[in-house]
Design a protein around this motif. Structure first.
Motif, PDB file in Angstrom:
ATOM      1  N   ALA A 145       1.361  -0.867  10.970  1.00 46.15           N
ATOM      2  CA  ALA A 145       1.146  -1.766   9.642  1.00 46.15           C
ATOM      3  C   ALA A 145      -0.186  -2.232   9.353  1.00 46.15           C
ATOM      4  CB  ALA A 145       2.395  -2.439   9.604  1.00 46.15           C
ATOM      5  N   TRP A 146       0.205  -3.366  10.935  1.00 46.32           N
ATOM      6  CA  TRP A 146      -1.156  -4.007  10.359  1.00 46.32           C
ATOM      7  C   TRP A 146      -2.983  -3.575  10.274  1.00 46.32           C
ATOM      8  CZ3 TRP A 146      -4.841  -4.381  14.735  1.00 46.32           C
ATOM      9  CH2 TRP A 146      -5.866  -5.844  14.319  1.00 46.32           C
ATOM     10  N   LEU A 199      -3.100  -0.493   8.105  1.00 47.13           N
ATOM     11  CA  LEU A 199      -2.700  -0.197   6.996  1.00 47.13           C
ATOM     12  C   LEU A 199      -2.710  -1.268   5.589  1.00 47.13           C
ATOM     13  CD1 LEU A 199       0.254   2.150   7.145  1.00 47.13           C
ATOM     14  CD2 LEU A 199      -2.633   2.679   7.426  1.00 47.13           C
ATOM     15  N   SER A 200      -2.228  -3.097   6.457  1.00 49.76           N
ATOM     16  CA  SER A 200      -2.111  -3.458   5.517  1.00 49.76           C
ATOM     17  C   SER A 200      -3.206  -4.765   5.724  1.00 49.76           C
ATOM     18  CB  SER A 200      -1.241  -4.192   5.241  1.00 49.76           C
ATOM     19  OG  SER A 200      -0.982  -5.163   6.798  1.00 49.76           O
ATOM     20  N   GLN A 251      -3.148  -7.347   7.242  1.00 48.88           N
ATOM     21  CA  GLN A 251      -2.121  -8.820   7.238  1.00 48.88           C
ATOM     22  C   GLN A 251      -2.201  -8.856   8.581  1.00 48.88           C
ATOM     23  OE1 GLN A 251       1.250  -8.148   5.568  1.00 48.88           O
ATOM     24  NE2 GLN A 251       1.723 -10.553   5.909  1.00 48.88           N
ATOM     25  N   ASP A 253       3.652 -15.786   4.876  1.00 51.71           N
ATOM     26  CA  ASP A 253       3.505 -14.431   4.603  1.00 51.71           C
ATOM     27  C   ASP A 253       3.991 -12.735   5.144  1.00 51.71           C
ATOM     28  OD1 ASP A 253       1.657 -15.730   3.077  1.00 51.71           O
ATOM     29  OD2 ASP A 253       0.222 -15.583   4.732  1.00 51.71           O
ATOM     30  N   THR A 281       5.354  -1.927   4.180  1.00 50.90           N
ATOM     31  CA  THR A 281       3.867  -1.461   4.217  1.00 50.90           C
ATOM     32  C   THR A 281       3.415  -0.021   3.600  1.00 50.90           C
ATOM     33  OG1 THR A 281       3.784  -3.025   6.365  1.00 50.90           O
ATOM     34  CG2 THR A 281       1.178  -1.754   5.156  1.00 50.90           C
ATOM     35  N   VAL A 340       4.055  -0.904  -0.170  1.00 53.13           N
ATOM     36  CA  VAL A 340       3.207  -0.901  -0.983  1.00 53.13           C
ATOM     37  C   VAL A 340       1.723  -1.084  -0.806  1.00 53.13           C
ATOM     38  CG1 VAL A 340       2.033  -3.580  -0.452  1.00 53.13           C
ATOM     39  CG2 VAL A 340       3.788  -3.651  -0.235  1.00 53.13           C
ATOM     40  N   GLY A 341       1.552   0.235  -0.170  1.00 53.70           N
ATOM     41  CA  GLY A 341       0.280   0.924  -0.094  1.00 53.70           C
ATOM     42  C   GLY A 341       0.305   2.015  -0.848  1.00 53.70           C
ATOM     43  N   ASP A 360       0.103   0.317  -4.418  1.00 58.59           N
ATOM     44  CA  ASP A 360      -1.054   0.183  -4.557  1.00 58.59           C
ATOM     45  C   ASP A 360      -2.405   1.461  -5.146  1.00 58.59           C
ATOM     46  OD1 ASP A 360      -0.898  -2.845  -4.109  1.00 58.59           O
ATOM     47  OD2 ASP A 360      -1.386  -2.819  -2.438  1.00 58.59           O
ATOM     48  N   ARG A 361      -1.990   2.107  -4.779  1.00 56.06           N
ATOM     49  CA  ARG A 361      -3.160   3.776  -4.223  1.00 56.06           C
ATOM     50  C   ARG A 361      -2.491   3.904  -5.976  1.00 56.06           C
ATOM     51  NH1 ARG A 361      -0.551   8.321  -1.473  1.00 56.06           N
ATOM     52  NH2 ARG A 361       1.610   8.285  -3.276  1.00 56.06           N
TER      53      ARG A 361
END
Length: 468
Positions: free
Chosen positions: A42-43, A45-46, A48, A168, A228, A231-232, A235-236
């Motif tokens: 997840a980190w 990919l994002s 964050q 966050d 994540t 959300v990805g 966004d895509r």
């Protein structure tokens, strides 16, 4: 259930529930490893940073759990949870996790946060293993039960609060991670307070706390990974929508530039002809001047049409368009460029937007001039409630390999020098008028014949008004 089954089959202890409770490494290890992998992915990919430090925290737990699982499997008849050496390492683990959580959101100066967590877990795990195996057991009376409980409250509760207040990160995720950490610590505290031999109640509390902590930890990490990815994907999708919008805008701009270039070429040729050819008669000179005036007006409208509003500008209310005036101006412009066009006025009128009708016919005349060998022929005929304008050239015709996708954007034959966008624009405009653009199949004819069909303008006595 697998842990209970393993304890039941692998031990001779009469209290098999206590044996199962002592195998906490087999419960924590898989869940902590799964959580670390999910949070790490997840980190990545994002991007964050909070997720990176959370993955470091779970990695600290995972390494120790795996080491303890190996020890517990090797000596399954011996319980280590009540060993006093477990207490200082539990406190150190909580302090390390607290430090990792407070570092969330910051850029690591020591490298990958997950590697830091793995390193910390390895040091604590090996220290825990060495203390249990190599050092003599400490007397439990050195740490009283009230002291253990107070130490638990002093270290574990602040660490859980730090996790719960982590910025966050969704509150539901930080709450589950905090609950997992609390339950893991509670399991160790319960095992220590129960002493040896462990009671059934103490074993149940230890085992249920470990299992519940494993569920909370893995569920939170998997949910964060799914969030994540979701959300990805969003966004895509938004990026793809933006790319599609930019591509559509680019096509509109290219379509306008295509028509602007063609119009300017006709105006330049007509203007040069008026200034350089003094043999032109007065009547033809007047026609050329009227054509220049009309084409300049169309050019000005093309230039003043903002690209962002190009789509809306094309959706105007249809009016009655005089084909003789429209085709006549285009024929004069093309003849000024040296392209001969055979055409006779028909008196036909269509319902549409004048500039768009002119653009369609101009594209067809341009196409015929590029591919024809000599003259271009334009014929107009009425078919039921429609008007068909056929533009024919005497060129080589359309290549068979291009026919199937002739009207697609960018389609062009092997011998074509064009951009492959004119016919696509012309077809799109005719469809907007409720008509169509086709390539006429005629084996006996030379060259290519394109037929643009527009709805016929209705008269007042057709029981349908039109805008004059």
């Amino acid at each position: 259930m697998p842990i209970l089954s393993l304890a039941w089959l692998s031990t001779d202890q009469p209290n098999r529930l206590a044996a199962a409770a002592s195998l906490d490494g087999l419960v924590r290890g898989p869940s902590a490893v799964v959580a670390t992998v999910c949070l790490y992915v997840a980190w990545r990919l994002s991007g964050q940073r909070q997720l990176a430090w959370l993955a470091a925290s779970t990695a600290t737990l995972a390494v120790q759990a795996v080491i303890m699982a190996g020890l517990q499997l090797a000596t399954i008849d011996r319980a280590f949870n009540e060993n006093l050496w477990m207490v200082p390492f539990d406190f150190l683990t909580m302090l390390v996790i607290g430090w990792l959580v407070t570092s969330a959101g910051q850029r690591s100066l020591l490298g990958d946060p997950v590697l830091i967590g793995l390193g910390a877990g390895l040091i604590l795990g090996l220290g825990r293993l060495a203390s249990i195996v190599l050092l003599p057991d400490l007397d439990p009376v050195w740490v009283s039960r009230p002291t253990a409980v107070l130490g638990f409250l002093a270290v574990v509760v602040p660490t859980v609060l730090l996790l719960w207040l982590l910025p966050d990160v969704p509150r539901w995720a930080s709450s589950r991670l905090g609950a997992a950490l609390f339950l893991y610590a509670l399991a160790h505290l319960s095992a220590f307070l129960a002493g040896h031999p462990a009671t059934v109640t103490g074993s149940l509390i230890t085992l249920s706390s470990d299992l519940a902590g494993a569920v909370f930890l893995s569920a939170a990490a998997v949910a964060m990974l799914r969030l994540t990815i979701g959300v990805g994907n969003d966004d895509r999708d938004r990026l793809q929508l933006r790319v599609d919008e930019l591509e559509a805008g680019l096509r509109q701009d290219r379509a306008r530039i295509h028509e602007i270039n063609s119009t300017i070429a006709g105006l330049a040729s007509a203007t040069r002809l008026l200034h350089e050819d003094h043999t032109i008669g007065a009547a033809r000179r007047t026609l050329l001047q009227d054509m220049i005036h009309a084409e300049l007006g169309r050019l000005q409208r093309l230039l003043n049409e903002p690209s962002a509003r190009a789509e809306e500008a094309r959706r105007t209310v249809p009016v009655e368009v005089d084909l003789d005036a429209t085709i006549g101006n285009l024929v004069l412009a093309h003849e000024a460029r040296g392209n001969r066009v055979n055409w006779l006025p028909s008196g036909a009128r269509v319902a549409g937007e004048p500039d768009q009708v002119a653009e369609v016919l101009n594209i067809l005349l341009d196409n015929a001039a590029k591919h024809g060998r000599s003259d271009t022929s334009v014929t107009v005929q009425t078919v039921a409630d429609a008007i068909e304008v056929a533009v024919a050239d005497d060129g080589p015709g359309v290549s068979p390999e291009v026919r199937s996708h002739l009207f697609e954007w960018g389609a062009r034959g092997p011998r074509s020098s064009g951009q492959g966008i004119g016919l696509h624009i012309a077809q799109d405009l005719t469809r907007r008028h409720g008509g169509h653009l086709t390539l006429r199949d005629d084996a006996a004819a030379r060259g290519a014949t394109f037929v643009a069909r527009f709805p016929r303008a209705r008269r007042d006595d057709d029981d349908s008004a039109h805008i004059a």
